[in-house]
Design a protein around this motif. Structure first.
Motif, PDB file in Angstrom:
ATOM      1  N   HIS A 114       0.848  -1.185   0.000  1.00 35.19           N
ATOM      2  CA  HIS A 114       0.000   0.000   0.000  1.00 35.19           C
ATOM      3  C   HIS A 114       0.891   1.244   0.000  1.00 35.19           C
ATOM      4  N   GLY A 115       0.424   2.292  -0.672  1.00 37.96           N
ATOM      5  CA  GLY A 115       1.223   3.505  -0.756  1.00 37.96           C
ATOM      6  C   GLY A 115       0.444   4.750  -0.394  1.00 37.96           C
ATOM      7  N   LEU A 116       1.185   5.831  -0.156  1.00 35.00           N
ATOM      8  CA  LEU A 116       0.584   7.133   0.128  1.00 35.00           C
ATOM      9  C   LEU A 116       1.450   8.211  -0.515  1.00 35.00           C
ATOM     10  N   GLY A 117       0.836   9.005  -1.383  1.00 39.08           N
ATOM     11  CA  GLY A 117       1.502  10.176  -1.955  1.00 39.08           C
ATOM     12  C   GLY A 117       1.035  11.416  -1.221  1.00 39.08           C
ATOM     13  N   LEU A 118       1.938  12.370  -1.031  1.00 32.26           N
ATOM     14  CA  LEU A 118       1.619  13.528  -0.195  1.00 32.26           C
ATOM     15  C   LEU A 118       2.252  14.791  -0.769  1.00 32.26           C
TER      16      LEU A 118
END
Length: 348
Positions: A114-118
């Motif tokens: 799972h990933g998160l871009g910010l």
């Protein structure tokens, strides 16, 4: 009598040299002088599944959903970095929860990472962009190794992955996590890690090698891939939308400071647990929006877009990721017709 023309001839020669050097540098970057050299195009092409890329989408982490909110800095980060983002205050955020897959329609239970871009913006006009994943270490130590992993995973040779693992012993830590770590029930329960090392520069000019993580306030609920599959192919997006609609979700940003001698160029090597950590603020996710018409759709979460006070380190991955992300961005924006917006008045 040719002397009067010599200065002009000299200038023309100098211009020709500059152009030639520039062309050579471009050719080298493109890989024309070394066909086996890894280029952004080769790397991005290797991401495509056998059926072809999901047109109009990111070439990796293709399945995702947008969010907006704010970063609440508590001021403690200013001890490490002069970036305004660490001064006490609240700063607007646009981000994206995502799955590490090239298939925009992949069922959630088929994707391990799972990933998160910010993207955090500050009043001084600067931005901090970051792309994190939930694994505690990365799979390989170099961009070339990542390319070899992509080739092996897509190969029809039944021994391809076995041979890759034998040639890349650093893969073992990631492989162990992927095989044995529990899956989570929600994006809200994931811990996201930068993995790559960066350099924070404080007001005195002192440099601090760091990595950072987002620690969820929501307790993790373990779920098996089989049970996740029973909840539907898009359960994670549906669940986070419902959860955030009920209440904002929070993650504490913790910066880990390296000791002298800690490896900063190899994201497969975790730093010892006793390293100094600083809680610098809280990410608050306040609204979820579908990507098709959402605010994150056209953002390139390039990890080298950094404010003054944050710099890249000797880790080779941010530069390689930046180049690959740009190539992916150019491809997907040129394919907008294959992923059309639905909202009236949406961006072309």
């Amino acid at each position: 009598m040719p002397e009067p023309h010599r200065p002009m001839l000299g200038s023309l020669a100098l211009i020709a040299i500059v152009i030639a050097v520039g062309a050579a540098a471009f050719a080298y970057t493109a890989g024309w002088f070394s066909p086996q050299r890894l280029t952004p195009t080769r790397l991005v092409d290797a991401l495509a599944p056998a059926a072809g890329p999901s047109l109009g989408h990111r070439r990796n982490h293709a399945k995702g959903i947008c969010f907006t909110g704010q970063f609440e800095a508590n001021g403690a980060g200013s001890e490490l970095s002069k970036a305004q983002v660490f001064a006490r205050g609240q700063y607007p955020v646009v981000g994206r929860f995502n799955l590490a897959t090239a298939d925009a329609n992949a069922p959630d239970a088929t994707v391990r990472v799972h990933g998160l871009g910010l993207r955090i913006a500050t009043p001084d006009g600067q931005e901090w962009r970051s792309a994190m994943i939930d694994a505690p270490v990365f799979a390989v130590s170099t961009p070339e190794g990542f390319y070899e992993l992509l080739l092996a995973s897509g190969s029809k040779d039944p021994n391809a992955m076995k041979n890759f693992v034998a040639a890349h012993p650093e893969f073992a830590a990631f492989g162990n996590w992927a095989k044995n770590a529990p899956w989570t029930d929600s994006y809200a329960e994931d811990r996201f890690n930068s993995l790559n090392s960066f350099v924070f520069v404080d007001n005195s000019g002192a440099e601090h090698a760091v990595r950072w993580s987002l620690l969820p306030a929501a307790p993790a609920v373990a779920i098996s891939p089989d049970d996740l599959a029973k909840r539907g192919p898009d359960y994670l997006e549906q669940e986070i939308a419902q959860r955030v609609a009920s209440a904002p979700q929070r993650w504490t940003m913790v910066v880990t400071v390296a000791n002298p001698g800690d490896p900063t160029a190899d994201p497969t090597k975790a730093w010892p647990q006793d390293r100094r950590t600083v809680e610098v603020g809280t990410l608050v996710v306040q609204k979820i929006e579908a990507e098709r018409d959402g605010p994150c759709r056209d953002i390139n979460f390039d990890p080298t877009v950094l404010p003054t006070g944050i710099e890249t380190s000797d880790d080779p991955f941010p530069a390689a990721r930046s180049a690959a992300y740009l190539k992916s961005y150019d491809l997907r924006t040129s394919e907008a017709k294959d992923y059309p917006r639905t909202a009236t008045g949406a961006k072309p």
